[in-house]
Design an enzyme around this catalytic site. Sequence first.
Site, short mmCIF file in Angstrom:
data_model
loop_
_atom_site.label_atom_id
_atom_site.label_comp_id
_atom_site.label_asym_id
_atom_site.label_seq_id
_atom_site.Cartn_x
_atom_site.Cartn_y
_atom_site.Cartn_z
N HIS A 6 0.82 -1.21 0.00
CA HIS A 6 0.00 0.00 0.00
C HIS A 6 0.86 1.26 0.00
O HIS A 6 0.37 2.34 0.34
CB HIS A 6 -0.91 0.02 1.23
CG HIS A 6 -1.74 -1.21 1.38
ND1 HIS A 6 -2.63 -1.63 0.42
CD2 HIS A 6 -1.80 -2.13 2.38
CE1 HIS A 6 -3.21 -2.75 0.83
NE2 HIS A 6 -2.72 -3.08 2.01
N HIS A 46 -7.22 -4.49 -0.68
CA HIS A 46 -6.59 -5.78 -0.96
C HIS A 46 -7.27 -6.51 -2.11
O HIS A 46 -6.98 -7.67 -2.38
CB HIS A 46 -6.65 -6.69 0.28
CG HIS A 46 -6.11 -6.06 1.51
ND1 HIS A 46 -6.91 -5.42 2.43
CD2 HIS A 46 -4.84 -5.95 1.97
CE1 HIS A 46 -6.15 -4.95 3.42
NE2 HIS A 46 -4.90 -5.26 3.15
#
Length: 333
Positions: free
Chosen positions: A57, A219
């Site tokens: 991320h 995700h």
Amino acid sequence: MKKLINDPKNVVDEAARGIEAAHGDLVDVFYDPIYIVRKGAPVQGKVALVSGGGSGHEPLHGGFVGFGMLDAAVPGPVFTSPTPDPIVAATKAVDGGAGVLHIVKNYTGDVLNFETAADLASADDIEVRSVIINDDVAVKDSLYTAGRRGVAGTVLVEKIAGASAERLDDLETVTRIAQKVNDQTRSMGVALTPCVVPHAGEPSFTLADDEIEIGIGIHGEPGRERIKLEPADAIVDRLLGPILEDLPFASGDKVLLFVNGMGGTPQIELYIVFRRAAEVLKEKGVEVTRSLVGNFVTSLEMQGASITVLKLDDELTELWDAPVQTAALRWGR
């Protein structure tokens, strides 16, 4: 799979070494276990902020370690929570005697492992508080969470709570402000393409060339619906409607508008999204007084974006404007 990597097993370690090489003036990196701390930590008498979670991320969270933001970040494997051990080590490394705040995205592994780490640190007489980030309005529960997911609003919590800690507010105050930011923030995202987790070597989900996923998680978790590709303005309207209804936002509100890229989206497209979101807010009498546009909470190379809206007041605006110096966010110094 085409990626600029070596061995998939070494991706997180080698990326951390790259952070250390590029930003050694801002951070120190430890490797056994792995965590990243602010240069000069601990700062005595200051509440320390610790966050972390699965890698993939970036720049979240290691890119936000430094003056005015996080004191430590704990990177887990790609899309997988770090275990309690490095969280405990990071917590101890940055404890300056005023307590530690854990900022935790609402994913089951993150919540459980940070809870365990907080208990272990407390056994060593470190006072630890936690704030769970759950700004995503797309779905209440997912494969990874009980309740709403923590997404791009995490950056706003880390910045504003970090400014509170930097001015030496006590642990109760820093925790209150972090919780206030979370409570007044709403987000929702869209995916145009899937991403490829390095150790998997194949897309995490499938989308047809003419499909998009509304309400995707960071995700690749499913969102609200899968639809045919639409023009940007129509997509923005689909994302912004649930955001504005959920808090709810109202005419006269002042807000921070944050358009975040998921990793593979060009900046020009993010500004097209921001333009439409700002138009809609103006039509509703909501004033955008602060803004942020860019790739800050990504999902590897996923093409897509998220929209985040934070309801501001004088307290939060002052803290947002306060100086910050990290690898990924810096102004005022």
